[in-house]
Design a protein around this motif. Structure first.
Motif, PDB file in Angstrom:
ATOM      1  N   MET A 227       0.823  -1.203   0.000  1.00  0.00           N
ATOM      2  CA  MET A 227       0.000   0.000   0.000  1.00  0.00           C
ATOM      3  C   MET A 227       0.859   1.256   0.000  1.00  0.00           C
ATOM      4  N   SER A 228       1.944   1.247   0.781  1.00  0.00           N
ATOM      5  CA  SER A 228       2.824   2.410   0.836  1.00  0.00           C
ATOM      6  C   SER A 228       3.462   2.668  -0.530  1.00  0.00           C
ATOM      7  N   TYR A 229       3.870   1.599  -1.199  1.00  0.00           N
ATOM      8  CA  TYR A 229       4.475   1.764  -2.524  1.00  0.00           C
ATOM      9  C   TYR A 229       3.461   2.321  -3.521  1.00  0.00           C
ATOM     10  N   LEU A 230       2.253   1.769  -3.527  1.00  0.00           N
ATOM     11  CA  LEU A 230       1.232   2.225  -4.465  1.00  0.00           C
ATOM     12  C   LEU A 230       0.849   3.682  -4.210  1.00  0.00           C
ATOM     13  N   ILE A 231       0.705   4.051  -2.944  1.00  0.00           N
ATOM     14  CA  ILE A 231       0.379   5.444  -2.612  1.00  0.00           C
ATOM     15  C   ILE A 231       1.515   6.357  -3.050  1.00  0.00           C
ATOM     16  N   GLY A 232       2.758   5.898  -2.839  1.00  0.00           N
ATOM     17  CA  GLY A 232       3.910   6.693  -3.242  1.00  0.00           C
ATOM     18  C   GLY A 232       3.973   6.917  -4.736  1.00  0.00           C
ATOM     19  N   MET A 233       3.551   5.914  -5.508  1.00  0.00           N
ATOM     20  CA  MET A 233       3.510   6.061  -6.958  1.00  0.00           C
ATOM     21  C   MET A 233       2.276   6.835  -7.417  1.00  0.00           C
ATOM     22  N   TRP A 234       1.234   6.816  -6.607  1.00  0.00           N
ATOM     23  CA  TRP A 234      -0.044   7.439  -6.961  1.00  0.00           C
ATOM     24  C   TRP A 234       0.014   8.959  -6.826  1.00  0.00           C
ATOM     25  N   ILE A 235       0.546   9.438  -5.716  1.00  0.00           N
ATOM     26  CA  ILE A 235       0.504  10.870  -5.395  1.00  0.00           C
ATOM     27  C   ILE A 235       1.143  11.743  -6.478  1.00  0.00           C
ATOM     28  N   PRO A 236       2.356  11.426  -6.981  1.00  0.00           N
ATOM     29  CA  PRO A 236       2.959  12.307  -7.997  1.00  0.00           C
ATOM     30  C   PRO A 236       2.101  12.451  -9.249  1.00  0.00           C
ATOM     31  N   HIS A 237       1.459  11.385  -9.658  1.00  0.00           N
ATOM     32  CA  HIS A 237       0.631  11.469 -10.860  1.00  0.00           C
ATOM     33  C   HIS A 237      -0.657  12.236 -10.598  1.00  0.00           C
ATOM     34  N   ILE A 238      -1.159  12.166  -9.378  1.00  0.00           N
ATOM     35  CA  ILE A 238      -2.299  13.021  -9.024  1.00  0.00           C
ATOM     36  C   ILE A 238      -1.906  14.487  -9.143  1.00  0.00           C
ATOM     37  N   ILE A 239      -0.712  14.817  -8.648  1.00  0.00           N
ATOM     38  CA  ILE A 239      -0.215  16.199  -8.725  1.00  0.00           C
ATOM     39  C   ILE A 239      -0.091  16.633 -10.180  1.00  0.00           C
ATOM     40  N   VAL A 240       0.424  15.744 -11.031  1.00  0.00           N
ATOM     41  CA  VAL A 240       0.579  16.068 -12.451  1.00  0.00           C
ATOM     42  C   VAL A 240      -0.781  16.369 -13.085  1.00  0.00           C
ATOM     43  N   VAL A 241      -1.791  15.555 -12.784  1.00  0.00           N
ATOM     44  CA  VAL A 241      -3.123  15.779 -13.347  1.00  0.00           C
ATOM     45  C   VAL A 241      -3.718  17.095 -12.846  1.00  0.00           C
ATOM     46  N   LEU A 242      -3.493  17.416 -11.587  1.00  0.00           N
ATOM     47  CA  LEU A 242      -3.993  18.687 -11.052  1.00  0.00           C
ATOM     48  C   LEU A 242      -3.343  19.869 -11.770  1.00  0.00           C
ATOM     49  N   ILE A 243      -2.038  19.775 -12.009  1.00  0.00           N
ATOM     50  CA  ILE A 243      -1.338  20.841 -12.737  1.00  0.00           C
ATOM     51  C   ILE A 243      -1.852  20.919 -14.173  1.00  0.00           C
ATOM     52  N   GLN A 244      -1.998  19.753 -14.798  1.00  0.00           N
ATOM     53  CA  GLN A 244      -2.472  19.693 -16.182  1.00  0.00           C
ATOM     54  C   GLN A 244      -3.850  20.321 -16.327  1.00  0.00           C
ATOM     55  N   SER A 245      -4.806  19.906 -15.511  1.00  0.00           N
ATOM     56  CA  SER A 245      -6.185  20.402 -15.612  1.00  0.00           C
ATOM     57  C   SER A 245      -6.268  21.890 -15.305  1.00  0.00           C
ATOM     58  N   THR A 246      -5.545  22.316 -14.277  1.00  0.00           N
ATOM     59  CA  THR A 246      -5.548  23.742 -13.919  1.00  0.00           C
ATOM     60  C   THR A 246      -5.000  24.583 -15.063  1.00  0.00           C
ATOM     61  N   THR A 247      -3.921  24.109 -15.684  1.00  0.00           N
ATOM     62  CA  THR A 247      -3.316  24.842 -16.798  1.00  0.00           C
ATOM     63  C   THR A 247      -4.273  24.956 -17.980  1.00  0.00           C
ATOM     64  N   LEU A 248      -4.929  23.860 -18.342  1.00  0.00           N
ATOM     65  CA  LEU A 248      -5.821  23.866 -19.505  1.00  0.00           C
ATOM     66  C   LEU A 248      -7.061  24.725 -19.268  1.00  0.00           C
ATOM     67  N   LEU A 249      -7.656  24.623 -18.086  1.00  0.00           N
ATOM     68  CA  LEU A 249      -8.840  25.432 -17.794  1.00  0.00           C
ATOM     69  C   LEU A 249      -8.492  26.907 -17.674  1.00  0.00           C
ATOM     70  N   THR A 250      -7.333  27.210 -17.102  1.00  0.00           N
ATOM     71  CA  THR A 250      -6.880  28.601 -17.001  1.00  0.00           C
ATOM     72  C   THR A 250      -6.612  29.167 -18.392  1.00  0.00           C
ATOM     73  N   PHE A 251      -6.014  28.363 -19.250  1.00  0.00           N
ATOM     74  CA  PHE A 251      -5.777  28.775 -20.639  1.00  0.00           C
ATOM     75  C   PHE A 251      -7.105  29.084 -21.326  1.00  0.00           C
ATOM     76  N   GLY A 252      -8.090  28.206 -21.168  1.00  0.00           N
ATOM     77  CA  GLY A 252      -9.394  28.435 -21.776  1.00  0.00           C
ATOM     78  C   GLY A 252     -10.071  29.682 -21.246  1.00  0.00           C
ATOM     79  N   HIS A 253      -9.876  29.960 -19.956  1.00  0.00           N
ATOM     80  CA  HIS A 253     -10.511  31.134 -19.335  1.00  0.00           C
ATOM     81  C   HIS A 253      -9.918  32.435 -19.860  1.00  0.00           C
ATOM     82  N   PHE A 254      -8.602  32.531 -19.884  1.00  0.00           N
ATOM     83  CA  PHE A 254      -7.965  33.798 -20.244  1.00  0.00           C
ATOM     84  C   PHE A 254      -7.853  33.998 -21.755  1.00  0.00           C
ATOM     85  N   VAL A 255      -7.744  32.923 -22.516  1.00  0.00           N
ATOM     86  CA  VAL A 255      -7.589  33.069 -23.959  1.00  0.00           C
ATOM     87  C   VAL A 255      -8.937  33.102 -24.675  1.00  0.00           C
ATOM     88  N   TYR A 256      -9.895  32.280 -24.233  1.00  0.00           N
ATOM     89  CA  TYR A 256     -11.175  32.175 -24.924  1.00  0.00           C
ATOM     90  C   TYR A 256     -12.358  32.662 -24.096  1.00  0.00           C
TER      91      TYR A 256
END
Length: 381
Positions: A227-256
């Motif tokens: 469980m510790s290994y899976l959580i350790g591998m899980w968290i970084p990718h969650i962070i990446v998705v949060l950055i990805q989604s925030t960037t795309l929605l922010t881009f859509g807000h300010f550009v379009y």
């Protein structure tokens, strides 16, 4: 102890510049491309090629009516004979040709049935349909004019004629949503949701590298639990998705000018989407036998879910059978929730079911991955 794994994995992800192109650069490219194509549909111009074989005053008046319609742009080839232009339609070089036949004006003067001919490519129904609808509307005006003349000759007054010709039922359009609604409200959240699921490719690659490099075998000799290994591998990718989604929605807000709506509700949807996609990524990573197999399955999940979940086209436009299947995909729930918040003004209280679905998919993926961990770790290349 899982923080050590998480830190290692996050550093590896940050070093992979190609992953950020696929997760952020490519989605932005898609958003820009499709917004440019479909973003101006409200001001779309319909090109209508015509040939006036009559050359009468009445045919000129008909052409003038068409020219007065803002969405119509008339085009006339005065050099090529009619038969050559019709051959272009037959060969597929031209979608349609509107022909005003010889005698059109004389038949109108005699109150006979005058015709407008539309020659069109049978394979271009979608392109021809708006033109046919416009012509039908214009010809309805002629029908009303003829009826008005007959009623006037029968001795009816102007008020009586107007009352008879007045529509018994009128159409009143009432827009319920104050937020800006256009193609951007479909494209930006749609491609954001779709490309979130491509993070699973990075997860499959990371897990297979750890296993094939012998790291998982070594970890099994330490006190670290699966469980510790899976959580350790899980968290970084969650962070990446949060950055990805925030960037795309922010881009859509300010550009379009995309209306975000309730920021807290959108943030919860994005977090739920991150848990869902990465949770399914855990399941997929510990199930596939090779990286190529993992990439193929990710494409099926991402692209298939995009089609059935209504990410590319409004969900209401899909066939009924596809709509039924689509409601079992997380993409459908994420897209509908985002549009509820952005367009319909929904808040946190209106996305409860969506959050339950997204978190449910993610936690189910974690549970199955945990059950498969030992078998995955012991598998040899």
């Amino acid at each position: 102890m899982f923080w050590t794994i998480a830190r290692k994995e996050l550093l590896l992800i940050l070093k992979d510049k190609g992953a950020f192109f696929w997760l952020i650069g490519l989605p932005i490219l898609f958003i820009v491309m499709f917004s440019s194509i479909f973003g101006s549909t409200e001001n779309m111009t319909i090109n209508v090629n015509y040939y006036d074989a009559d050359g009468s005053r009445q045919s000129g008046e008909f052409i003038g009516i068409l020219e007065g319609i803002d969405s119509v742009e008339l085009k006339q080839d005065k050099e090529a004979p009619l038969e050559d232009q019709l051959q272009q339609v037959r060969d597929g070089g031209r979608t349609l040709l509107v022909v005003i036949p010889d005698g059109f004006g004389a038949k109108l003067d005699a109150r006979d049935n005058a015709e407008i001919e539309v020659y069109r490519d049978a394979a271009a129904n979608d392109a021809a349909a708006p033109v046919v609808a416009i012509l039908d509307s214009v010809l309805s005006q002629y029908r009303e004019g003829k009826l008005q003349a007959v009623l006037t000759e029968m001795g009816l007054g102007e008020g009586d004629v107007k009352g008879i010709l007045e529509r018994p039922v009128t159409l009143t359009e009432v827009k319920e949503h104050a937020a800006k609604v256009d193609s951007v409200t479909q494209i930006v959240p749609g491609y954001t949701v779709m490309f979130v699921f491509f993070v699973m490719i990075s997860m499959v690659t990371s897990f297979l590298k750890d296993r094939n490099g012998g790291m998982l075998m070594r970890l099994q000799g330490t006190p670290m639990k699966p469980m510790s290994y899976l959580i350790g591998m899980w968290i970084p990718h969650i962070i990446v998705v949060l950055i990805q989604s925030t960037t795309l929605l922010t881009f859509g807000h300010f550009v379009y000018g995309l209306s975000i709506g309730d920021p807290l509700a959108i943030a919860l949807i994005v977090f739920g989407l991150a848990i869902c996609a990465t949770g399914l990524g855990l399941l997929l990573s510990l199930t596939v036998s090779s990286e190529n197999m993992g990439i193929a399955l990710v494409q099926i999940i991402a692209m298939g879910g995009a089609i059935m979940g209504g990410l590319w086209f409004p969900f209401e436009f899909l066939p009924r059978a596809v709509q039924i299947i689509g409601q079992f995909t997380p993409q459908y729930w994420a897209q509908q929730a985002m549009q509820d918040v952005m367009i319909r003004g929904a808040g946190v209280g209106g996305i409860g079911i969506t959050l339950a679905v997204l978190f449910g998919f993610g936690l189910l993926g974690l549970a199955i991955a945990l059950m498969r961990f030992r078998k995955f770790a012991e598998r040899t290349v």
